[in-house]
Design an enzyme around this catalytic site. Structure first.
Site, short mmCIF file in Angstrom:
data_model
loop_
_atom_site.label_atom_id
_atom_site.label_comp_id
_atom_site.label_asym_id
_atom_site.label_seq_id
_atom_site.Cartn_x
_atom_site.Cartn_y
_atom_site.Cartn_z
N THR A 146 0.84 -1.20 0.00
CA THR A 146 0.00 0.00 0.00
C THR A 146 0.88 1.25 0.00
O THR A 146 2.11 1.16 0.10
CB THR A 146 -0.92 0.00 1.24
OG1 THR A 146 -0.10 -0.04 2.42
CG2 THR A 146 -1.85 -1.21 1.23
N TYR A 147 0.24 2.42 -0.04
CA TYR A 147 0.95 3.69 -0.19
C TYR A 147 2.04 3.89 0.88
O TYR A 147 1.77 3.76 2.08
CB TYR A 147 -0.07 4.84 -0.12
CG TYR A 147 0.53 6.18 -0.42
CD1 TYR A 147 0.89 6.51 -1.74
CD2 TYR A 147 0.77 7.11 0.58
CE1 TYR A 147 1.45 7.74 -2.02
CE2 TYR A 147 1.33 8.34 0.31
CZ TYR A 147 1.67 8.66 -1.00
OH TYR A 147 2.24 9.87 -1.29
N PRO A 148 3.29 4.18 0.44
CA PRO A 148 4.41 4.18 1.40
C PRO A 148 4.55 5.43 2.27
O PRO A 148 4.95 5.34 3.42
CB PRO A 148 5.64 4.05 0.50
CG PRO A 148 5.21 4.52 -0.84
CD PRO A 148 3.74 4.29 -0.96
N ARG A 149 4.24 6.61 1.74
CA ARG A 149 4.55 7.84 2.50
C ARG A 149 3.47 8.12 3.54
O ARG A 149 2.65 9.01 3.38
CB ARG A 149 4.71 9.03 1.56
CG ARG A 149 5.96 8.92 0.70
CD ARG A 149 5.93 9.93 -0.43
NE ARG A 149 6.98 9.68 -1.40
CZ ARG A 149 8.18 10.22 -1.37
NH1 ARG A 149 8.50 11.06 -0.41
NH2 ARG A 149 9.07 9.95 -2.29
N HIS A 198 -3.39 8.53 5.03
CA HIS A 198 -3.06 7.16 4.59
C HIS A 198 -2.90 6.26 5.80
O HIS A 198 -2.42 6.68 6.83
CB HIS A 198 -1.77 7.16 3.77
CG HIS A 198 -1.83 8.09 2.60
ND1 HIS A 198 -2.49 7.78 1.43
CD2 HIS A 198 -1.34 9.34 2.43
CE1 HIS A 198 -2.40 8.80 0.60
NE2 HIS A 198 -1.72 9.76 1.17
#
Length: 344
Positions: A146-149, A198
């Protein structure tokens, strides 16, 4: 959030641009000042100063023991005094003057946000923060993570079914965890209030279709790390009994600690992961102790002396520096202030 972003952008202009111009003209050389960079540099300089001015000091530990039980009197200043204590206790009686037992619990860790993942990838694999970010970004683009940042270590309530599905995929698809059976406690990692833009970093359901062995080694390592953390975070508590024993001998007190595992819980997954690493992590220094009771008398104990030196502070690694940046300045605020240190 708006006020915080505004003050950051003002600081970048007022401190960063003006400071950079000032120091560059003052020293006739491009010297960059930054809102995050300069205080971080100051932490490195301060640590370097402590290391370079460190004077190591010698100290001595005295040990007495019988059979499997050894206890220590630590940090005796001179060799003469240490030898005198050892000589006084040699072949004498020692009494178990106190025995404390308590059961302790280690809760499972939280899921990964980017910083925690960067720190652990540095600790286990020696990856730099940038290398980790690049690898996680690549896996995100391959739709495997999934989205890293993200700076969240939780998922939202509506992701419970997905999380269950992903956990079973991890146990099937990642060779390291094949055959691991878990009963995940998803509620522990769900908290809507702690997910802003996120959620925490997780493997995706697309992992099901991926031949993991076809990925580069470095990407497999990151997948193993994220998979391990998901299984640990939803695992059972780790419980152990800690025993502290004090032996009295000739008026001196010698102490030792030990532990026995009651329930391994999530640590079993972590141990499985650590066993796969080429480098061995240092084991927990706590040893298991023989069965003794308060008031027990040990006849004719042996005594010995060991010599040690104080050690300087360690150089920062990416792991410890990221941690220091996250908590920088915390001691200047009250406990209930929401703080983010220097960012990362």
């Amino acid at each position: 959030l708006y006020e915080a972003a505004l003050s950051r952008s003002k600081a970048d202009w007022i401190v960063g641009i003006n400071g950079t111009r000032l120091f560059t003209t003052l020293y006739h050389k491009k010297l960059v000042v930054g809102r995050v960079q300069t205080p971080t540099l100051a932490m490195l300089v301060e640590r370097d100063g402590k290391i370079s001015t460190f004077q190591k000091e010698k100290y001595f530990n005295v040990h007495v023991g019988k059979g499997d039980l050894t206890a220590d009197l630590e940090k005796v200043k001179t060799k003469e005094e240490a030898k005198r204590i050892a000589a006084a206790c040699e072949k004498k009686q020692a009494v178990v003057s106190s025995l404390k037992q308590e059961t302790k619990t280690v809760n499972p860790p939280k899921l990964y946000d980017l910083t925690t993942l960067q720190r652990e990838a540095n600790r286990y694999y020696g990856f730099t923060a940038q290398q980790t970010l690049d690898l996680v970004q690549t896996l995100y683009e391959k739709k495997l993570l999934t989205y890293p940042r993200t700076d969240s270590q939780f998922i939202t309530d509506d992701m419970e079914d997905t999380a269950r599905q992903v956990i079973s995929i991890v146990c099937r698809q990642l060779p390291l965890f094949s055959g691991v059976s878990v009963t995940p406690d998803i509620a522990r990692v769900t908290d809507n209030s702690k997910v802003t833009d996120h959620h925490a970093i997780l493997p995706t359901v697309q992992l099901e279709k991926q031949d993991v062995s076809a990925l580069p080694q470095s990407e497999q390592k990151i997948l193993n790390l994220v998979g391990m953390r998901l299984l640990c975070a939803t695992g059972e508590k780790h419980t152990y009994a800690e025993t502290q024993i004090t032996l009295s001998c000739e008026g001196y007190e010698f102490k030792t600690k030990g532990k026995t595992v009651v329930q391994n819980g999530w640590k079993a997954i972590e141990e499985l992961f650590k066993a796969s690493l080429k480098t061995k992590e240092k084991d927990d220094p706590m040893k298991s102790l023989p069965e003794v009771h308060e008031g027990d008398v040990l006849d004719s104990v042996s005594a010995s002396v060991t010599e040690h030196f104080t050690t300087p502070p360690k150089q920062y690694t990416e792991d410890t520096l990221l941690s220091a940046m996250e908590t920088a300045g915390n001691d200047q605020f009250d406990d209930d202030t929401e703080k983010k240190g220097l960012g990362t």
